[in-house]
Design a protein around this motif. Structure first.
Motif, PDB file in Angstrom:
ATOM      1  N   GLY A  69      36.801  23.079 -20.804  1.00 40.08           N
ATOM      2  CA  GLY A  69      37.206  23.121 -22.207  1.00 40.08           C
ATOM      3  C   GLY A  69      36.244  22.488 -23.191  1.00 40.08           C
ATOM      4  N   SER A  70      35.137  21.909 -22.734  1.00 40.13           N
ATOM      5  CA  SER A  70      34.169  21.306 -23.653  1.00 40.13           C
ATOM      6  C   SER A  70      33.469  22.361 -24.508  1.00 40.13           C
ATOM      7  N   ILE A  71      33.326  23.562 -23.956  1.00 37.11           N
ATOM      8  CA  ILE A  71      32.800  24.718 -24.688  1.00 37.11           C
ATOM      9  C   ILE A  71      33.913  25.749 -24.690  1.00 37.11           C
ATOM     10  N   ALA A  72      34.170  26.371 -25.836  1.00 36.15           N
ATOM     11  CA  ALA A  72      35.338  27.240 -26.004  1.00 36.15           C
ATOM     12  C   ALA A  72      35.297  28.526 -25.185  1.00 36.15           C
ATOM     13  N   SER A  73      34.150  29.203 -25.167  1.00 37.57           N
ATOM     14  CA  SER A  73      34.136  30.500 -24.492  1.00 37.57           C
ATOM     15  C   SER A  73      32.755  30.850 -23.954  1.00 37.57           C
ATOM     16  N   PHE A  74      32.757  31.853 -23.079  1.00 39.77           N
ATOM     17  CA  PHE A  74      31.509  32.330 -22.494  1.00 39.77           C
ATOM     18  C   PHE A  74      30.657  33.086 -23.499  1.00 39.77           C
ATOM     19  N   SER A  75      31.258  33.536 -24.586  1.00 37.90           N
ATOM     20  CA  SER A  75      30.505  34.321 -25.551  1.00 37.90           C
ATOM     21  C   SER A  75      30.031  33.501 -26.753  1.00 37.90           C
ATOM     22  N   SER A  76      30.212  32.199 -26.683  1.00 32.98           N
ATOM     23  CA  SER A  76      29.832  31.352 -27.819  1.00 32.98           C
ATOM     24  C   SER A  76      28.329  31.047 -27.817  1.00 32.98           C
ATOM     25  N   TYR A  77      27.832  30.758 -28.982  1.00 29.76           N
ATOM     26  CA  TYR A  77      26.433  30.346 -29.128  1.00 29.76           C
ATOM     27  C   TYR A  77      26.192  29.046 -28.368  1.00 29.76           C
ATOM     28  N   GLU A  78      27.170  28.170 -28.408  1.00 25.20           N
ATOM     29  CA  GLU A  78      27.063  26.882 -27.709  1.00 25.20           C
ATOM     30  C   GLU A  78      26.866  27.088 -26.200  1.00 25.20           C
ATOM     31  N   PHE A  79      27.607  28.057 -25.628  1.00 22.33           N
ATOM     32  CA  PHE A  79      27.451  28.344 -24.202  1.00 22.33           C
ATOM     33  C   PHE A  79      26.057  28.910 -23.923  1.00 22.33           C
ATOM     34  N   GLU A  80      25.635  29.861 -24.710  1.00 25.25           N
ATOM     35  CA  GLU A  80      24.319  30.480 -24.498  1.00 25.25           C
ATOM     36  C   GLU A  80      23.202  29.439 -24.560  1.00 25.25           C
ATOM     37  N   THR A  81      23.287  28.541 -25.521  1.00 25.21           N
ATOM     38  CA  THR A  81      22.289  27.484 -25.659  1.00 25.21           C
ATOM     39  C   THR A  81      22.311  26.551 -24.454  1.00 25.21           C
ATOM     40  N   ALA A  82      23.493  26.119 -24.071  1.00 23.71           N
ATOM     41  CA  ALA A  82      23.627  25.217 -22.919  1.00 23.71           C
ATOM     42  C   ALA A  82      23.175  25.905 -21.627  1.00 23.71           C
ATOM     43  N   CYS A  83      23.500  27.168 -21.481  1.00 25.46           N
ATOM     44  CA  CYS A  83      23.153  27.911 -20.268  1.00 25.46           C
ATOM     45  C   CYS A  83      21.634  28.026 -20.103  1.00 25.46           C
ATOM     46  N   SER A  84      20.945  28.206 -21.205  1.00 21.74           N
ATOM     47  CA  SER A  84      19.487  28.371 -21.127  1.00 21.74           C
ATOM     48  C   SER A  84      18.787  27.076 -20.715  1.00 21.74           C
ATOM     49  N   SER A  85      19.451  25.940 -20.880  1.00 25.18           N
ATOM     50  CA  SER A  85      18.821  24.673 -20.502  1.00 25.18           C
ATOM     51  C   SER A  85      19.326  24.122 -19.167  1.00 25.18           C
ATOM     52  N   ASP A  86      20.226  24.861 -18.500  1.00 28.14           N
ATOM     53  CA  ASP A  86      20.725  24.424 -17.190  1.00 28.14           C
ATOM     54  C   ASP A  86      19.600  24.392 -16.168  1.00 28.14           C
TER      55      ASP A  86
END
Length: 173
Positions: A69-86
């Protein structure tokens, strides 16, 4: 939930669950007999060894953030940004992340459809995803039918808010 027909919520095949775990949740598939996960496989709540069809390790912080729940959804900009730095790992290094990763064990009585699962870690949203993938509960005890139906509707709502329900209904990963 009212915009969906209960007939749309059919159980998903093991192949879909596997593809979803690996492609969408970026999980690493681990052989159930792998010594690196022996400690997890000793848990008394895991499904019967013979019924286990898949063992997965979800370790990517971005995915875990959506599932907790720290990031709302898989389609959010926040997820995309976080995913690219994993940071990425391979199956050989899975033992290094078991302390913070979520381990998922999928089981099937008929080897076609998921009959039960185990989540090693706290992830209500992952539980909701897997419950929706199990399909609408048709064999619920009449005494608990309303409770079971309400619980399923809550799971549908959680998955919809994560912007992932359409993927499950259309079997797209």
């Amino acid at each position: 939930m009212d915009k969906y027909s209960l007939q749309e919520f059919v159980p998903k095949r093991i192949e879909f669950i596997d593809k979803m775990m690996v492609s969408r949740l970026h999980a690493i598939s681990v052989d159930k007999s792998d010594k690196k996960i022996a400690r997890v496989m000793e848990d008394p709540f895991i499904p019967s060894y013979d019924t286990i069809c898949g063992v997965y390790c979800i370790y990517r912080k971005s995915v875990l953030d959506v599932l907790n729940g720290s990031i709302a959804s898989f389609s959010s900009y926040e997820f995309e940004t976080a995913c690219s730095s994993d940071k990425l790992i391979t199956e050989e290094n899975v033992e290094d992340v078991l302390d913070f990763a979520t381990v998922v064990i999928i089981a099937s009585e008929d080897k076609k459809y998921m009959s039960h699962y185990f989540i090693g870690g706290n992830s209500k949203k992952l539980n909701s995803i897997l419950n929706v993938c199990s399909g609408f509960p048709t064999s619920a005890n009449n005494k608990f039918f309303n409770h079971t139906t309400n619980r399923f509707k809550e799971d549908v709502s959680v998955v919809e808010n994560m912007d992932y329900l359409k993927n499950i209904l259309n079997e797209m990963v």
